[in-house]
Structure formats: C-alpha cells, structure tokens
Design a protein around this motif. Structure first.
Motif, PDB file in Angstrom:
ATOM      1  N   SER A 297       0.840  -1.212   0.000  1.00 43.16           N
ATOM      2  CA  SER A 297       0.000   0.000   0.000  1.00 43.16           C
ATOM      3  C   SER A 297       0.872   1.259   0.000  1.00 43.16           C
ATOM      4  O   SER A 297       0.550   2.247  -0.665  1.00 43.16           O
ATOM      5  CB  SER A 297      -0.951   0.006   1.201  1.00 43.16           C
ATOM      6  OG  SER A 297      -0.219   0.019   2.402  1.00 43.16           O
ATOM      7  N   TYR A 318     -12.608  -1.897   6.854  1.00 45.04           N
ATOM      8  CA  TYR A 318     -11.190  -2.256   6.781  1.00 45.04           C
ATOM      9  C   TYR A 318     -10.696  -2.723   8.145  1.00 45.04           C
ATOM     10  O   TYR A 318     -10.825  -2.002   9.130  1.00 45.04           O
ATOM     11  CB  TYR A 318     -10.383  -1.037   6.307  1.00 45.04           C
ATOM     12  CG  TYR A 318      -8.883  -1.225   6.379  1.00 45.04           C
ATOM     13  CD1 TYR A 318      -8.249  -2.228   5.652  1.00 45.04           C
ATOM     14  CD2 TYR A 318      -8.097  -0.399   7.188  1.00 45.04           C
ATOM     15  CE1 TYR A 318      -6.868  -2.408   5.733  1.00 45.04           C
ATOM     16  CE2 TYR A 318      -6.711  -0.565   7.269  1.00 45.04           C
ATOM     17  CZ  TYR A 318      -6.119  -1.577   6.540  1.00 45.04           C
ATOM     18  OH  TYR A 318      -4.750  -1.754   6.623  1.00 45.04           O
ATOM     19  N   ILE A 338      -8.351   2.499  -0.820  1.00 49.45           N
ATOM     20  CA  ILE A 338      -9.763   2.055  -0.854  1.00 49.45           C
ATOM     21  C   ILE A 338     -10.658   3.223  -1.283  1.00 49.45           C
ATOM     22  O   ILE A 338     -11.585   3.063  -2.070  1.00 49.45           O
ATOM     23  CB  ILE A 338     -10.193   1.500   0.527  1.00 49.45           C
ATOM     24  CG1 ILE A 338      -9.421   0.214   0.855  1.00 49.45           C
ATOM     25  CG2 ILE A 338     -11.692   1.221   0.558  1.00 49.45           C
ATOM     26  CD1 ILE A 338      -9.573  -0.263   2.300  1.00 49.45           C
ATOM     27  N   ARG A 339     -10.333   4.408  -0.772  1.00 50.90           N
ATOM     28  CA  ARG A 339     -11.156   5.596  -1.086  1.00 50.90           C
ATOM     29  C   ARG A 339     -11.032   6.015  -2.549  1.00 50.90           C
ATOM     30  O   ARG A 339     -11.875   6.749  -3.060  1.00 50.90           O
ATOM     31  CB  ARG A 339     -10.775   6.767  -0.174  1.00 50.90           C
ATOM     32  CG  ARG A 339     -11.233   6.572   1.249  1.00 50.90           C
ATOM     33  CD  ARG A 339     -11.191   7.885   2.049  1.00 50.90           C
ATOM     34  NE  ARG A 339     -11.502   7.623   3.445  1.00 50.90           N
ATOM     35  CZ  ARG A 339     -10.596   7.537   4.421  1.00 50.90           C
ATOM     36  NH1 ARG A 339      -9.326   7.751   4.156  1.00 50.90           N
ATOM     37  NH2 ARG A 339     -10.963   7.277   5.662  1.00 50.90           N
ATOM     38  N   LEU A 346     -16.701   3.290   2.189  1.00 49.44           N
ATOM     39  CA  LEU A 346     -15.856   2.745   3.256  1.00 49.44           C
ATOM     40  C   LEU A 346     -16.423   3.165   4.609  1.00 49.44           C
ATOM     41  O   LEU A 346     -16.585   4.347   4.873  1.00 49.44           O
ATOM     42  CB  LEU A 346     -14.423   3.275   3.110  1.00 49.44           C
ATOM     43  CG  LEU A 346     -13.473   2.985   4.270  1.00 49.44           C
ATOM     44  CD1 LEU A 346     -13.192   1.491   4.393  1.00 49.44           C
ATOM     45  CD2 LEU A 346     -12.170   3.754   4.111  1.00 49.44           C
ATOM     46  N   VAL A 390     -12.001  -5.757   4.249  1.00 52.40           N
ATOM     47  CA  VAL A 390     -10.715  -5.676   3.549  1.00 52.40           C
ATOM     48  C   VAL A 390      -9.603  -5.760   4.580  1.00 52.40           C
ATOM     49  O   VAL A 390      -9.663  -5.107   5.625  1.00 52.40           O
ATOM     50  CB  VAL A 390     -10.588  -4.325   2.796  1.00 52.40           C
ATOM     51  CG1 VAL A 390      -9.319  -4.294   1.958  1.00 52.40           C
ATOM     52  CG2 VAL A 390     -11.828  -4.079   1.932  1.00 52.40           C
ATOM     53  N   LEU A 418      -6.554  -6.485   0.370  1.00 50.27           N
ATOM     54  CA  LEU A 418      -6.598  -5.164  -0.269  1.00 50.27           C
ATOM     55  C   LEU A 418      -6.238  -5.237  -1.758  1.00 50.27           C
ATOM     56  O   LEU A 418      -6.907  -4.622  -2.595  1.00 50.27           O
ATOM     57  CB  LEU A 418      -5.628  -4.226   0.466  1.00 50.27           C
ATOM     58  CG  LEU A 418      -5.420  -2.859  -0.167  1.00 50.27           C
ATOM     59  CD1 LEU A 418      -6.686  -2.019  -0.089  1.00 50.27           C
ATOM     60  CD2 LEU A 418      -4.262  -2.122   0.523  1.00 50.27           C
ATOM     61  N   LEU A 421      -9.083  -6.484  -3.952  1.00 44.65           N
ATOM     62  CA  LEU A 421     -10.122  -5.463  -4.131  1.00 44.65           C
ATOM     63  C   LEU A 421      -9.665  -4.435  -5.169  1.00 44.65           C
ATOM     64  O   LEU A 421     -10.421  -4.047  -6.065  1.00 44.65           O
ATOM     65  CB  LEU A 421     -10.402  -4.764  -2.797  1.00 44.65           C
ATOM     66  CG  LEU A 421     -11.462  -3.685  -2.852  1.00 44.65           C
ATOM     67  CD1 LEU A 421     -12.862  -4.316  -2.870  1.00 44.65           C
ATOM     68  CD2 LEU A 421     -11.363  -2.731  -1.663  1.00 44.65           C
TER      69      LEU A 421
END
Ligand code: SF4
Ligand code: SF4
Length: 430
Positions: A297, A318, A338-339, A346, A390, A418, A421
């Motif tokens: 990430s 999450y 994610i956003r 979320l 997630v 993650l 996704l």
C-alpha cells in the motif's frame, strides 16, 4: 538468577514500565480474560519477577503464551516500553525450558527448521490443497463430515481456505518481469510463505498492480521465510539465520523497494537490524535492507501510478493487520487506496486497533481464547453492515473468513485482501 537469563528476559527494559496502566484498555487479552497477569503491565511485572528469582518460568508460561503479540500496548505506552523485545525474550526462555521435552522438540524442529523456510514444502502444501479441492475430495469429506473429525478445529479453517491455483499456474510464474519502457522503480518482491502457497492469486495481483504502476518486478529465488513465527515461538537463533538469508537474497540487485503484502512479514523484516549488534557488518547490511522494506500500500501510494476505472457499488470495512498498523505504522495508505475506488463506500471500524485473534498460530493453539477475541471484532464488523471486510495479512484474512462463517453471514459478507479489491476495480496506468 544468572546475568544471561536476565539479559534474555530483557530485565533492564522492564524498568521502563511505570505501571501506569494506560495500556490496559488497548489489550485484547486483558479485556477478554480479565486478569492482571494477562495484561501488558502484568506480563512485564512477571518477567521482572522471574528475572529476580521471585517467580518461576512456569509461572510466566501461560500469561506469555496467551499474549497475541499484537503490539497494541506499544502504541499507547507513554514511556515507550520495548514490549516486543521483552515478549520475545520471555518466549525464548520458555522455549528453552520446553525443549527439554523431546517429542515436542522433534515436531517443532520439523515445522520451524524444515517446513516454513522451505519453498518446496510450501508449494507442495498449496498443490496438495489444490488436488483436494479440485478432485472432489473436498466435497466428499464435507458431505460426510470427515473434516469435523480432524483435530485443532481444522474443519473450520479448511472451510475458510480460498481456491488454490493449479501447479501449472504456480510453475508458469517467471522470476523477473521487465518493462519495455524504463521502469519507474525496481521492486524486489518478498512472497511470504503462506501468501505464496495459500494466497498465490493475491501475490499475482500484487505483482500486477506494481507492473501497472510502472515498476519492474523481481522475485529473488534465494529468499526464505521472514522468521516471524520463529521469533514469536522463541526460536531466535533460527530467525536470525533466516534474516541473514533474506538480506543476502535481496542485496545484489539494487532494488528501490523490497515489497511485501503480509503485515506480519513486513513487521518482522523492518526490525531485522535489531537482530544484530550495532557496529557489525551484519547490522549495516540489515539497515540497508530495512530502509527498502515497504508494504504494497505504501509503494502504490508513493508511485501514484494507477487510476481505478470500475465502479464497485458496495460498502466495505477495513480491518488493519496489527503488525502493519502497530509495528510498521502503516495506517493511512490502505484507506487512501480504498477511497480511490469509484462507487465504493468505506465504513471504518469503531475499534480498528483491536486484534482479530489470528496472531500467527494463536488461533490454532489457543482456539477458545482466539474465538472470544474474534467475537468482539465481529460485533464491530457486523455493526457496519458491510458486503466486504478488507485486510492485508494472510492470518487476518483467514480469521475474518472464519468470523463471517461463525456469524452465518458467508452469503452476505466476503473477506478480501486489499490487493484483490484493487484489482477488481480494474486499475489502469495513469
Ligand atoms: S502503558 Fe507502558 S508504562 Fe504504563 S503500564 Fe503499560 S507498559 Fe507500563
Ligand atoms: S501484545 Fe497485544 S495481547 Fe500482548 S500484552 Fe500487548 S496488547 Fe496485550
């Protein structure tokens, strides 16, 4: 008590604890077990008493074995107590005591010295599971309840396993993915043992995200297990040998990043320097290695090379891996990614810092306690009414799948890594 035992137990470090109790509300085992000896403060105090000869190693055993090693206590401690070092020291001393039992030692030696560090064994495990799943054996054993007769609640973990890739697919993965255009970064991929055997597809997706971000990706063949499970089981010497092998394996290529996608492995690797004496050659080599270790990430956010094209119209929550959040201090990057997915909602957990109860092999060896902790986590998860949880660590992934099964919500909620996704949202290079 001998000076050596005191040193192993981290006796000097126990004096940093001023017994203030700020860590108590952060500790999952204190909350669910309601005993002072099962809190960070209580454990530190016990270690000190053992070092001073006022308690025995036997007294220390249960409280230390019931510790998740989640390090949530370290994030709230005002005096910065090195709980991780005290915990690992206590584990080592307990392990030395246990090693006097020969049958246990033989089993442990096989798992820690032959099984986990061997990519051959791990591939064989993945391939055997693929045969089990694809040959119809899984259906038969489920139909007749055969797995329920297996020990250690194996049937519950078996139900949570993802579908395995075929041996051919594993074999077809190259060790180097070069770009035609100059690469934005050269990445050494740390595959992890469980990630590469059980969650092989997530490793493929991680590689794909890196390639689409503009990186060149290399899988150094001499890499091995990170040594986290060994260290948490008191096998410090073996964990040092594994660290050395990884340092050598990633040293020659001049990588910009050493990327992993498993919170537990990353947390171990960013602390490799602490395994060697300051001023030694190995310490310097470990520091160079550590400076390049990143969670996927972090690298994706840093490279900023992707745009997500597919709308995912659903709600997710999450669950951060404790080792990613509390040890690697990676908190915002997964949320930021994610956003970026269009359409996705979320909803963050009320207590993201609370461990899910997986903690390496904790949920296998301390099943009942791990399920009590998981129940607390699932209450929080269910309150968000998500379609997906997630996370970013193989243990957390399996534990969340288990929690969803236990709640009877496997049709409503899925648990995903993650990277899986992100790939579902069809990332394209910017
Ligand atoms: S918060 Fe830190 S100093 Fe306070 S009791 Fe816990 S470990 Fe000790
Ligand atoms: S590592 Fe986790 S379980 Fe262990 S004492 Fe700290 S907060 Fe409690």
């Amino acid at each position: 008590m001998s000076e050596l035992l005191k040193e192993k137990l981290g006796y000097d470090k126990t004096f940093d604890c001023v017994q203030c109790g700020y860590c108590l509300p952060a500790c999952p085992t204190y909350e669910t077990m309601e005993k002072e000896t099962h809190s960070p403060r209580g454990r530190i105090n016990l270690v000190k008493m053992v070092a001073e000869g006022k308690a025995t190693v036997e007294d220390l055993k249960e409280p230390i074995e019931k510790c998740l090693g989640c390090m949530a206590c370290t994030t709230v401690c005002p005096t910065n107590v090195q709980y991780g070092a005290i915990f690992e020291g206590a584990k080592e001393v307990i392990d030395e005591e246990d090693a006097k039992s020969k049958p246990r030692k033989l089993v442990e030696d096989f798992f820690f010295q032959s099984f986990f560090p061997s990519s051959k064994w791990m591939k064989s495990l993945g391939n055997a599971t693929w045969i089990y799943q694809s040959s119809g054996l899984q259906k038969v054993s489920r139909r007749f309840g055969l797995t329920k007769r297996a020990p250690l609640h194996i049937h519950e973990f078996e139900a949570a396993l993802p579908s395995m890739p075929s041996p051919k697919k594993r074999k077809d993965r190259a060790s180097r993915y070069v770009r035609k255009r100059p690469a934005a970064a050269k990445v050494g991929f740390f595959t992890g043992c469980i990630m590469d055997s059980v969650f092989f597809e997530s490793n493929q997706n991680t590689m794909e995200l890196l390639l689409r971000s503009g990186a060149e990706v290399v899988f150094p063949e001499e890499q091995t297990c990170c040594g986290a499970l060994h260290a948490h089981s008191g096998k410090i010497d073996t964990s040092i040998e594994l660290a050395k092998q990884n340092i050598v394996a990633f040293e020659e290529e001049g990588f910009d990043y050493i990327v992993n996608n498993a919170g537990g492995c990353g947390a171990r690797m960013i602390e490799y320097d602490a395994l060697f004496k300051s001023g030694t050659e190995w310490h310097a080599r470990a520091l160079r290695f550590v400076s390049k270790v990143k969670d996927i990430s972090e690298v994706l956010v840093e490279m900023d090379g992707l745009v997500f094209e597919k709308e995912l119209q659903r709600t997710v929550t999450y669950q951060p891996s404790c080792h990613l959040r509390n040890v690697q201090k990676v908190e915002n990057e997964p949320l930021e990614l994610i956003r970026q997915i269009p359409g996705l909602t979320l909803k963050e957990l009320d207590r993201p810092e609370f461990c899910c109860g997986s903690a390496g092999v904790y949920n296998i060896v301390n099943y009942e306690d791990a399920m009590d902790i998981l129940d607390v986590k699932m209450k929080d998860v269910c309150g968000k009414n998500p379609a997906g949880v997630v996370t970013s660590n193989p243990g957390c992934l399996l534990q969340m799948k288990l929690g969803i099964e236990r709640e009877g919500l496997s049709r409503e909620i899925d648990s995903v890594h993650l990277v899986d996704l992100l790939m579902e949202a069809e990332p394209k290079p910017k």
